[in-house]
Write an enzyme that holds these catalytic residues in place. Structure first.
Site, PDB file in Angstrom:
ATOM      1  CG  ASP A  84      19.432  11.676 -34.698  1.00 54.09           C
ATOM      2  OD1 ASP A  84      20.529  12.263 -34.700  1.00 54.09           O
ATOM      3  OD2 ASP A  84      18.840  11.317 -35.734  1.00 54.09           O
ATOM      4  CG  ASP A 122      -1.887  -1.150   1.216  1.00 59.74           C
ATOM      5  OD1 ASP A 122      -2.292  -1.551   0.118  1.00 59.74           O
ATOM      6  OD2 ASP A 122      -2.196  -1.669   2.296  1.00 59.74           O
ATOM      7  CB  CYS A 123       2.717   3.229   1.727  1.00 57.82           C
ATOM      8  SG  CYS A 123       3.413   2.523   3.231  1.00 57.82           S
ATOM      9  CB  THR A 148      22.467  15.999 -38.679  1.00 54.41           C
ATOM     10  OG1 THR A 148      23.331  17.000 -39.220  1.00 54.41           O
ATOM     11  CG2 THR A 148      21.866  15.168 -39.789  1.00 54.41           C
ATOM     12  CG  ASP A 177      23.591  16.010 -33.471  1.00 49.14           C
ATOM     13  OD1 ASP A 177      24.700  16.427 -33.830  1.00 49.14           O
ATOM     14  OD2 ASP A 177      22.878  15.266 -34.170  1.00 49.14           O
ATOM     15  CB  CYS A 204       4.848  -2.317   1.614  1.00 47.43           C
ATOM     16  SG  CYS A 204       3.318  -1.824   2.440  1.00 47.43           S
ATOM     17  CB  CYS A 219       3.508   5.650  11.217  1.00 45.33           C
ATOM     18  SG  CYS A 219       3.503   4.814   9.624  1.00 45.33           S
ATOM     19  CB  CYS A 273       3.120   5.614   6.033  1.00 50.15           C
ATOM     20  SG  CYS A 273       3.241   3.842   6.361  1.00 50.15           S
TER      21      CYS A 273
END
Length: 727
Positions: A612, A9-10, A410, A408, A13, A364, A366
């Site tokens: 790229d 749950d959080c 090109t 870059d 855990c 706690c 949490c």
């Protein structure tokens, strides 16, 4: 070993599971991904610990566990088991185990209140029964956690507080603590499920079935996961594309938005690539499979998002370390609150014991532990939905602090494909006229046997113009200088302006035309007759800017981010393009020059590199954040921290805006979690608030932190700018 763990749950855990498994002999490399509920670990072959021991430990901690391989196979094949998983994920809150527990405790509490009103003498005992019945499961889990190395769990704190309140005669309030804690656990579970919806949405994009074509043209439905490379599949109008592949027959518009986020349908035909999960809109297609289901685009996106959510952001790592000291410190403070006032100031033991128990609940961590991973998970999910594939919380955090982006040229700021911009026939001086068409046809004829990108662009331009391309003979090349061919019994050559000036007769006017085009950043090729040395004409080409390049750079400037263009191209071309973009530039750079410049810039600033190509991979790895265009090479995408699936320059600004929004959300969560606990620490010590308020302070803060993180799912992006084009 890989498992699917249910019931986390959080983020705390995760720590409980990792701590418990790390203590088991032979178990190493334990990694738990809260967002995807995935557990990975390595079990030594000769270890005394068995697979069944691991599963028993997880179950004793209160979590469900399923073999991940079996679950994934079911999901890929669309089996009934997978259908059951979907049904489980769609359960209403009251159908879950925690929901049933809340309903049961609610009924028990109601009965206790009624009995206490009708029979006041028995009220305390009835509430005591309700407390013991409700706290049993939490106490059992707390004991297992303590033996597994997590003594300071919220279950332990809540159990001690509830039983302590029962001992001092506050049975009614102890029952309220147990009930409110159960409600808080349920709310955390619902919020956590919302946070995981992004991964489930990605997984649902994957097609489950395919129409397989055999050698005789027969059709049969098969699971998409069973497709192999080079299989032929049919994609009918309205179907999802069943695999990554290439079109071998047909033309159609495809909606690629599930994969790239691009909202405008794209027309694709013979030879074009298609992605699994895209939606075929209007025409039937035959596709040759190029990637199996486990290696297609959706699978890679899901894998990268899962890996990203598993990697902890710097802030998350700091908070986890902080919480290890925070919880024991607050527990020590609670003990001091119980002991010191009665011993030193003569206070009532019952009063200060009550206040100390309330402090235990506030201890706690949490909400604090969840503050960062919840925001990061939402940020990664919304990024993936927009085509911004971010590989980890660390990258997501750093991007927001970037104040320089190096591009870059090109394929990044430009399309990466040279296009013909000018055709000039020297014989009549006209551009794109009758003479221009004749010269273009001759250019295409001489270049027709070449595979050079500039040659391909010229031939394609001539075909698009509908010109008849004469047959060329005796084609040959002078390396790095010119190409030669015989066309209509004329010996023709195409070369650079420098080569043409040496081999042909160029007038001053023609030289001036060439220089003017070069000053615009264009590459010029000259056609001439090798016997007469007459210059016949020229073609100018340029790798044009992407449509959104100017907008993207302007958005970054508005956000206070400096942009720099790094290119190996010549200075004239770089200057011409940079003047359109209003961007700094460095030209004629080798890959090692880019690395040197990036290293120098990193000394004074946080820098992102956008590229790229294969030659960009070292620079992408060197920068604080590497960003790859989605249409680039696999090497660049794998090396980078982020992949822009839409290949848009404006997405760099969107990425930085998303990171900044995530960082802001994290800061809000941390301040809220610590601030709320700080307030209630003071009010509890002063006796202004009690146990049930302490429970609300803890579970309420956890739920509100999660809901605040979920606000990121409505992220609108950087505000678009309207910029006037430069003349």
């Amino acid at each position: 070993m890989q498992y699917h763990v249910e019931g986390m749950d959080c983020a705390s855990c995760v720590g409980k599971i990792e701590t418990a498994l790390a203590r088991m002999p032979g178990v190493t490399d334990v990694q738990v991904n809260f967002a995807t509920e995935k557990l990975e670990l390595t079990l030594a072959p000769d270890a005394t610990t068995q697979r069944s021991d691991v599963e028993k430990t997880i179950k004793r901690l209160g979590f469900g566990i399923t073999d991940y391989t079996d679950k994934k196979t079911a999901a890929d094949t669309g089996s009934d088991d997978n259908h059951q998983d979907v049904l489980l994920a769609e359960k209403r809150w009251w159908q879950t185990l925690k929901g049933k527990q809340v309903v049961g405790l609610g009924i028990l509490m109601s009965v206790a209140y009624v009995i206490s009103l009708l029979f006041p003498a028995y009220g305390v005992w009835v509430f005591a029964v309700a407390v013991l019945a409700g706290v049993y499961s939490f106490a059992r889990k707390a004991a297992v956690l303590a033996m597994s190395g997590s003594p300071f769990s919220i279950e332990m704190l809540m159990t001690v507080a509830a039983l302590g309140a029962l001992i001092i005669g506050e049975a009614e309030e102890a029952a309220a603590v147990v009930f409110l804690f159960s409600v808080g656990e349920l709310l955390e579970s619902v919020a956590a499920d919302r946070a995981r919806a992004g991964i489930r949405a990605l997984a649902s994009l994957a097609p489950k079935t395919a129409v397989l074509l055999d050698a005789q043209g027969g059709q049969r439905n098969v699971p998409a996961a069973s497709l192999q490379v080079n299989d032929m599949v049919l994609v009918r109008p309205g179907d999802k594309v069943s695999a990554d592949g290439v079109i071998t027959q047909g033309t159609s518009s495809l909606d690629d938005s599930p994969i790239t986020g691009e909202s405008i349908p794209v027309v694709k035909a013979l030879g074009d690539k298609v992605f699994a999960g895209s939606i075929n809109l209007d025409g039937a297609l035959q596709v040759r499979v190029q990637k199996t289901a486990s290696d297609n685009t959706i699978a890679r996106i899901i894998e990268l998002v899962e890996e990203a959510q598993a990697s902890k952001a710097p802030t998350a790592r700091f908070i986890e370390k902080f919480s290890r000291y925070y919880t024991p410190t607050v527990m020590a403070l609670a003990l001091l609150v119980i002991i010191i006032p009665p011993l030193v100031m003569g206070g009532a033991w019952a009063t200060w014991l009550y206040r100390g128990l309330a402090l235990l609940l506030i201890a706690c961590p949490c909400a604090l532990v969840l503050s960062t991973p919840a925001a990061v998970a939402s940020g990664l999910a919304v990024g993936a939905r927009r085509g911004l594939l971010i590989k980890g919380g660390s990258a997501l955090e750093i991007i927001g602090r970037v104040n320089t982006v190096a591009f870059d040229k090109t394929g990044t700021l430009t399309e990466g494909k040279p296009r013909v911009t000018d055709v000039v026939a020297f014989t009549d001086g006209r551009t794109n006229s009758q003479g221009g068409d004749k010269v273009l046809a001759l250019f295409a004829s001489v270049e027709s046997d070449s595979n050079h990108p500039l040659a391909n662009a010229i031939v394609e331009h001539a075909k698009t113009a509908g010109l008849v391309i004469p047959k060329a003979f005796n084609a040959r090349a002078t390396a790095g200088k010119a190409v030669h061919a015989t066309v209509a019994e004329r010996a023709l050559a195409i070369g650079s302006p420098v080569y043409a000036a040496a081999e042909a007769l160029l007038s001053a006017k023609q030289q001036a035309q060439i220089e003017a085009l070069q000053n615009e950043g264009k590459t010029v090729s000259v056609l001439f007759d090798e016997k007469s040395r007459e210059a016949l004409g020229l073609v100018a080409l340029r790798d044009e800017l992407r449509e959104d390049a100017q907008q993207g750079v302007a958005q970054l400037k508005a956000m206070g981010v400096r942009s720099v263009m790094l290119t190996g191209d010549n200075r004239l071309t770089a200057n011409a393009l940079a003047s359109h973009l209003d961007i700094e530039w460095r030209a004629e750079l080798l890959p090692e020059d880019k690395l040197r410049l990036l290293s120098e810039m990193k000394d004074n600033t946080e820098i992102a590199m956008v590229g790229d190509g294969i030659n960009d991979a070292p620079a992408l790895a060197t920068a604080d954040v590497g960003i790859a265009m989605g249409g680039g090479t696999d090497v660049a995408i794998e090396t980078a921290d982020v992949a822009l699936l839409k290949s848009r320059v404006t997405d760099v600004a969107q990425l930085i805006a998303l990171s900044r929004a995530t960082l802001s959300n994290i800061h809000q969560n941390v301040i809220f979690a610590l601030g709320l606990k700080g307030v209630f620490l003071i009010t509890t010590v002063l006796g202004m608030t009690g146990l049930w308020i302490a429970v609300l302070a803890d579970t309420g803060a956890t739920v509100l932190v999660t809901l605040n993180a979920l606000r990121l799912l409505r992220f609108k992006g950087a505000r678009p700018l309207v910029t006037a084009p430069k003349n």
